[in-house]
Design an enzyme around this catalytic site. Structure first.
Site, PDB file in Angstrom:
ATOM      1  N   GLY A  50       0.778  -1.236   0.000  1.00 36.70           N
ATOM      2  CA  GLY A  50       0.000   0.000   0.000  1.00 36.70           C
ATOM      3  C   GLY A  50       0.809   1.285   0.000  1.00 36.70           C
ATOM      4  O   GLY A  50       0.345   2.312  -0.483  1.00 36.70           O
ATOM      5  N   GLU A 105       4.284   4.136   5.932  1.00 40.74           N
ATOM      6  CA  GLU A 105       3.020   3.397   5.901  1.00 40.74           C
ATOM      7  C   GLU A 105       1.970   4.170   5.098  1.00 40.74           C
ATOM      8  O   GLU A 105       2.016   5.391   5.015  1.00 40.74           O
ATOM      9  CB  GLU A 105       2.489   3.212   7.342  1.00 40.74           C
ATOM     10  CG  GLU A 105       2.619   1.802   7.877  1.00 40.74           C
ATOM     11  CD  GLU A 105       1.702   0.782   7.189  1.00 40.74           C
ATOM     12  OE1 GLU A 105       1.269   0.989   6.041  1.00 40.74           O
ATOM     13  OE2 GLU A 105       1.438  -0.240   7.834  1.00 40.74           O
ATOM     14  N   ASP A 106       1.018   3.427   4.543  1.00 47.50           N
ATOM     15  CA  ASP A 106      -0.088   4.070   3.833  1.00 47.50           C
ATOM     16  C   ASP A 106      -1.140   4.570   4.811  1.00 47.50           C
ATOM     17  O   ASP A 106      -1.587   5.706   4.733  1.00 47.50           O
ATOM     18  CB  ASP A 106      -0.723   3.107   2.808  1.00 47.50           C
ATOM     19  CG  ASP A 106      -1.077   1.740   3.394  1.00 47.50           C
ATOM     20  OD1 ASP A 106      -0.806   1.486   4.589  1.00 47.50           O
ATOM     21  OD2 ASP A 106      -1.633   0.913   2.648  1.00 47.50           O
ATOM     22  N   ASP A 109      -4.586   2.055  11.082  1.00 47.98           N
ATOM     23  CA  ASP A 109      -5.977   1.783  11.408  1.00 47.98           C
ATOM     24  C   ASP A 109      -6.010   1.349  12.882  1.00 47.98           C
ATOM     25  O   ASP A 109      -6.008   2.199  13.769  1.00 47.98           O
ATOM     26  CB  ASP A 109      -6.448   0.696  10.435  1.00 47.98           C
ATOM     27  CG  ASP A 109      -7.932   0.418  10.495  1.00 47.98           C
ATOM     28  OD1 ASP A 109      -8.680   1.281  10.925  1.00 47.98           O
ATOM     29  OD2 ASP A 109      -8.350  -0.685  10.082  1.00 47.98           O
ATOM     30  N   LYS A 137      -6.431   6.765  10.933  1.00 53.00           N
ATOM     31  CA  LYS A 137      -7.830   6.654  11.388  1.00 53.00           C
ATOM     32  C   LYS A 137      -7.799   6.507  12.901  1.00 53.00           C
ATOM     33  O   LYS A 137      -7.895   5.393  13.419  1.00 53.00           O
ATOM     34  CB  LYS A 137      -8.464   5.374  10.816  1.00 53.00           C
ATOM     35  CG  LYS A 137      -8.916   5.432   9.396  1.00 53.00           C
ATOM     36  CD  LYS A 137      -9.688   4.136   9.114  1.00 53.00           C
ATOM     37  CE  LYS A 137      -9.661   3.758   7.676  1.00 53.00           C
ATOM     38  NZ  LYS A 137     -10.160   2.385   7.443  1.00 53.00           N
ATOM     39  N   PHE A 159     -13.609   2.932   5.082  1.00 53.77           N
ATOM     40  CA  PHE A 159     -12.613   2.167   4.318  1.00 53.77           C
ATOM     41  C   PHE A 159     -12.337   2.896   3.013  1.00 53.77           C
ATOM     42  O   PHE A 159     -13.239   3.135   2.218  1.00 53.77           O
ATOM     43  CB  PHE A 159     -13.093   0.740   4.046  1.00 53.77           C
ATOM     44  CG  PHE A 159     -11.980  -0.138   3.581  1.00 53.77           C
ATOM     45  CD1 PHE A 159     -11.168  -0.795   4.504  1.00 53.77           C
ATOM     46  CD2 PHE A 159     -11.705  -0.290   2.227  1.00 53.77           C
ATOM     47  CE1 PHE A 159     -10.106  -1.588   4.083  1.00 53.77           C
ATOM     48  CE2 PHE A 159     -10.647  -1.075   1.791  1.00 53.77           C
ATOM     49  CZ  PHE A 159      -9.851  -1.722   2.724  1.00 53.77           C
ATOM     50  N   VAL A 160     -11.080   3.274   2.807  1.00 57.19           N
ATOM     51  CA  VAL A 160     -10.718   4.094   1.647  1.00 57.19           C
ATOM     52  C   VAL A 160      -9.829   3.321   0.681  1.00 57.19           C
ATOM     53  O   VAL A 160      -9.155   2.364   1.070  1.00 57.19           O
ATOM     54  CB  VAL A 160     -10.022   5.401   2.081  1.00 57.19           C
ATOM     55  CG1 VAL A 160     -10.974   6.299   2.856  1.00 57.19           C
ATOM     56  CG2 VAL A 160      -8.761   5.126   2.895  1.00 57.19           C
ATOM     57  N   ARG A 172      -5.572   0.526  -6.474  1.00 57.97           N
ATOM     58  CA  ARG A 172      -4.335   1.135  -5.975  1.00 57.97           C
ATOM     59  C   ARG A 172      -3.858   2.276  -6.880  1.00 57.97           C
ATOM     60  O   ARG A 172      -3.174   3.190  -6.430  1.00 57.97           O
ATOM     61  CB  ARG A 172      -3.199   0.100  -5.896  1.00 57.97           C
ATOM     62  CG  ARG A 172      -3.418  -0.982  -4.850  1.00 57.97           C
ATOM     63  CD  ARG A 172      -2.133  -1.775  -4.668  1.00 57.97           C
ATOM     64  NE  ARG A 172      -2.304  -3.015  -3.947  1.00 57.97           N
ATOM     65  CZ  ARG A 172      -2.302  -3.142  -2.613  1.00 57.97           C
ATOM     66  NH1 ARG A 172      -2.157  -2.085  -1.856  1.00 57.97           N
ATOM     67  NH2 ARG A 172      -2.443  -4.321  -2.046  1.00 57.97           N
TER      68      ARG A 172
HETATM   69  P1  IMP Z   1      -3.808  -1.872  11.132  1.00 64.50           P
HETATM   70  O1  IMP Z   1      -2.918  -3.004  11.545  1.00 64.50           O
HETATM   71  O2  IMP Z   1      -5.228  -2.113  11.560  1.00 64.50           O
HETATM   72  O3  IMP Z   1      -3.318  -0.522  11.572  1.00 64.50           O
HETATM   73  O4  IMP Z   1      -3.910  -1.930   9.570  1.00 64.50           O
HETATM   74  C1  IMP Z   1      -2.998  -1.321   8.760  1.00 64.50           C
HETATM   75  C2  IMP Z   1      -3.098  -1.844   7.341  1.00 64.50           C
HETATM   76  O5  IMP Z   1      -4.418  -2.224   6.996  1.00 64.50           O
HETATM   77  C3  IMP Z   1      -2.719  -0.762   6.359  1.00 64.50           C
HETATM   78  O6  IMP Z   1      -1.335  -0.764   6.096  1.00 64.50           O
HETATM   79  C4  IMP Z   1      -3.542  -1.126   5.151  1.00 64.50           C
HETATM   80  O7  IMP Z   1      -2.857  -2.040   4.346  1.00 64.50           O
HETATM   81  C5  IMP Z   1      -4.779  -1.786   5.713  1.00 64.50           C
HETATM   82  N1  IMP Z   1      -5.899  -0.838   5.814  1.00 64.50           N
HETATM   83  C6  IMP Z   1      -6.410  -0.288   6.927  1.00 64.50           C
HETATM   84  N2  IMP Z   1      -7.421   0.557   6.651  1.00 64.50           N
HETATM   85  C7  IMP Z   1      -7.544   0.566   5.310  1.00 64.50           C
HETATM   86  C8  IMP Z   1      -8.407   1.280   4.398  1.00 64.50           C
HETATM   87  O8  IMP Z   1      -9.276   2.093   4.747  1.00 64.50           O
HETATM   88  N3  IMP Z   1      -8.213   1.006   3.079  1.00 64.50           N
HETATM   89  C9  IMP Z   1      -7.275   0.140   2.618  1.00 64.50           C
HETATM   90  N4  IMP Z   1      -6.437  -0.537   3.430  1.00 64.50           N
HETATM   91  C10 IMP Z   1      -6.570  -0.327   4.770  1.00 64.50           C
HETATM   92 MG    MG Z   2      -0.521  -1.790   4.335  1.00 62.73          MG
END
Ligand code: IMP
Ligand code: MG
Length: 186
Positions: A50, A105-106, A109, A137, A159-160, A172
């Protein structure tokens, strides 16, 4: 509606326009450049997949001598909810001991993915670890203590897709950040 794009019928709303993204990335590049000494040995670590588009644009706004490395971790399948399970799919090529690591990081979450990556990289004794994320987020954060050094945009709990972010590996290559129509998330 977004005109002239193959995905136009899938998009409900563009939440961050291309020009706004690029302007913020310029600012982030300047902030990051100012936060290091120009003699620092810096490795930008892109969290695949991402973050690749963000990293490519951000790196060109950083006025320092930097190297690139890549790490692939997985916490999501086709789903939009974090499983909390993080798998290392591809590790770094570089030895990061005594070097400055900038994780790119992208989106953050729950924060579970990043927490796991940071803990693992810390055991390799880098000189420092900083984190830059394009999107955050905060409402969804499980890892409340997670330190994020540079943050592009805070977004609501939606979710984006686009600008590197996918849904089921698609979208992407959109140049902006968008929310899909409800019926596409199924
Ligand atoms: P976390 O471990 O919950 O913080 O998730 C992080 C990863 O989940 C990011 O690096 C993304 O790859 C994916 N992710 C989380 N939210 C989104 C979203 O809204 N769109 C697309 N990918 C997401
Ligand atoms: Mg990711």
């Amino acid at each position: 509606m977004v005109q002239g794009n193959i995905f136009q019928d899938d998009i409900a709303e563009v939440i961050i326009e291309e020009e706004v993204l690029q302007q913020r990335i310029k600012e982030l590049g300047a902030e990051i450049s100012a936060s290091y000494d120009e003699r620092d040995d810096i490795i930008m670590v892109c969290i695949l997949r991402g973050a690749i588009i963000f990293m490519a644009d951000l790196a060109r706004q950083i006025n320092l001598s930097i190297k690139f490395d890549f790490m692939d971790v997985s916490s999501y399948g086709q789903d939009t909810n974090s499983s909390g399970v993080v798998r290392i799919i591809k590790d770094l090529e570089e030895n990061i001991e005594n070097r400055h690591v900038l994780i790119v990081e992208d989106i953050i979450d729950t924060g579970l993915t990043l927490k796991h990556v940071i803990e693992m990289l810390k055991t390799r004794n880098p000189a420092s670890i900083k984190v830059v994320t394009l999107l955050d987020k905060p409402e969804r954060r499980v890892e409340k203590q997670l330190a994020v050094d540079f943050n592009g945009f805070e977004i609501p709990d939606k979710f984006v897709v686009g600008y590197g972010l996918d849904y089921g590996e698609i979208y992407r290559n959109l140049p902006y950040i968008a929310v899909l129509k409800e019926e596409r998330y199924s």
